[in-house]
Design an enzyme around this catalytic site. Structure first.
Site: not given
Ligand code: LLP
Length: 418
Positions: A240, A275-278, A314, A318, A343
């Site tokens: 997050g 659980e980092p992603g972004r 995105r 959003y 289009c």
């Molecule tokens: N763990 C769980 C259970 C999640 O659902 C998510 C993201 C993460 C970890 C990773 O979150 P992060 O660290 O990346 O914030 N498509 C959207 C973002 C959707 C995120 C969904 N869940 C966007 O482009 O902003």
């Protein structure tokens, strides 16, 4: 910090000119920097140093490209997966099954079974219904599935509504008030090894406050469960953490995040997971695009680029901001509406944006496109899928081929009665 910068007036990814990539691979194309991925993986880990050696699982949904996963696997990262497809990718990138966490509200029986077959480290359960199903499947196989119960703490993450996951009316997790009774019931099921709690309240968080509020609620629940005789040895604090999308924007750093977590969890006595992603992948990628033409507008001109909402969803989905910059800026500026060729009016990256002056044929990038970029692409308007390139120092490789309209059409058949 990332590794996309101007050298002699030309934007480079590490030591590779984006002009070279555009010439060799064509546009649009996603370009990732290995050095940036590695740097972010280390900065995040270092930010958590006060917590010992917590488990870090990259949220594969942010960028499931195999080469990206492999870079992170080599940094000792595990994977947070939310589908059988993501699990298969994590395994293909040699992530140890024990380092894989399976999240998601709608895991099918086939996916639960796949997780059991593989021996993954943890299932994050999102409902009593799912937990009972998993227990039944595991028990008939003589297994006990390691799992955590995902809690919905009813906290507003203060982010975009579509990516907020911790409010009571969101579909995720167990309502906090139901947790003690459900935990006790599930701990007694024969096919589950219920070891703890999980939480994830949303993505692109710009403040640590909602996270702290949510973690405090988890801490209170944890103590209540232990007081009732339950075992709680693991807590997964999700992802997050937001990233800057605009130059100059400042967000909480991994170090500030880690310090907050250390303060809140000081007396929890659990193995923590993240659980980092972004925060790992976001600024490690750009979407490289070419201006098709500049069209006169009533007010500002339309910069029509060859990337579109199907490639980077995105902004359309959003209303997100992605910095836009010329690959070879001449120093002049303009105000333009930046749009793709699709289009529908939703195919707009920015209206009235001040940016580098560009003309037909020029190259530009959308920055911070390494997370939730290529992975959310579609083939709308039969545009195919954009290729992905990974740069490493002065070399680069195409790590996902362009899937053109013909390749996609090849999967379609005309029935013999037509
Ligand atoms: N763990 C769980 C259970 C999640 O659902 C998510 C993201 C993460 C970890 C990773 O979150 P992060 O660290 O990346 O914030 N498509 C959207 C973002 C959707 C995120 C969904 N869940 C966007 O482009 O902003």
């Amino acid at each position: 910090m990332d590794h996309f910068s101007l050298r002699d007036g030309v934007m480079h990814a590490e030591d590779v000119s984006l002009v070279t990539i555009a010439e060799k691979v064509g546009t649009p194309v996603y370009v990732y920097s290995r050095a940036t991925l590695v740097r972010h993986a280390r900065v995040f880990r270092d930010g958590l140093a006060a917590l010992g050696s917590p488990h870090i699982a990259f949220a594969v949904k942010a960028n499931p490209n195999l080469a990206v996963l492999k870079v992170l696997q080599r940094e000792g990262y595990g994977a947070d997966v939310v589908s059988g497809g993501e699990l298969a990718r994590a395994l293909k990138a040699d992530m140890a099954p024990a380092d894989i966490v399976f999240s998601g509200v709608g895991k099918t029986q086939a996916e639960l079974t796949f997780g059991l077959d593989t021996g993954i480290g943890q299932f994050n359960l999102e409902s009593g219904e799912e937990a009972r199903e998993l227990s039944a499947i595991a028990a008939t196989r003589g297994q006990r599935a390691p799992c955590a119960l995902r809690i919905n703490p009813d906290v507003d993450a203060g982010t975009h509504d579509k990516i907020s996951t911790g409010k009571a009316d969101n579909k995720f997790g167990i309502p906090l008030p139901d947790a003690p009774a459900l935990y006790a019931e599930l701990a007694a099921l024969p096919g589950l090894d219920l070891r703890g709690l999980a939480i994830h309240i949303g993505s692109q968080l710009s403040s640590l406050d909602p996270l702290e509020t949510a973690f405090l609620k988890i801490g209170t629940l944890l103590k209540r469960l232990r007081a009732a005789g339950q075992t709680v040895s693991h807590v997964d604090l999700g992802g997050g953490l937001g990233v800057p999308y605009k130059a100059g924007e400042v967000l909480p750093s991994p170090a500030e995040y880690g310090a907050m977590v250390a303060r809140i969890t000081r007396d929890w006595d659990v193995r923590l997971s993240f659980e980092p992603g972004r925060v790992i992948a976001g600024n490690a990628g750009v979407l490289l695009t070419r201006v098709i033409r500049v069209k006169r507008g009533l007010n500002d001109p339309f910069l029509i680029v060859d990337a579109a909402m199907n490639d980077l969803a995105r902004p359309a989905l959003y209303g997100s901001w992605h910095d836009f910059a010329a690959v070879e800026p001449a120093g002049e500026r303009m105000t333009a509406n930046i749009v793709g060729p699709i289009c529908e009016t939703g195919d707009t990256f920015a209206m009235g944006r001040e940016c580098d002056r560009l003309q037909a044929g020029d190259l530009a990038v959308f920055r911070t496109a390494g997370a939730y970029g290529a992975t959310m692409a579609s083939s709308y308007n039969s545009r195919g899928f954009v290729p992905e390139v990974l740069v490493d120092g002065d070399r680069f490789a195409v790590v996902a081929d362009r899937l053109d309209a013909a390749s996609i059409m090849a999967a379609e058949t005309l029935p013999d009665w037509l």
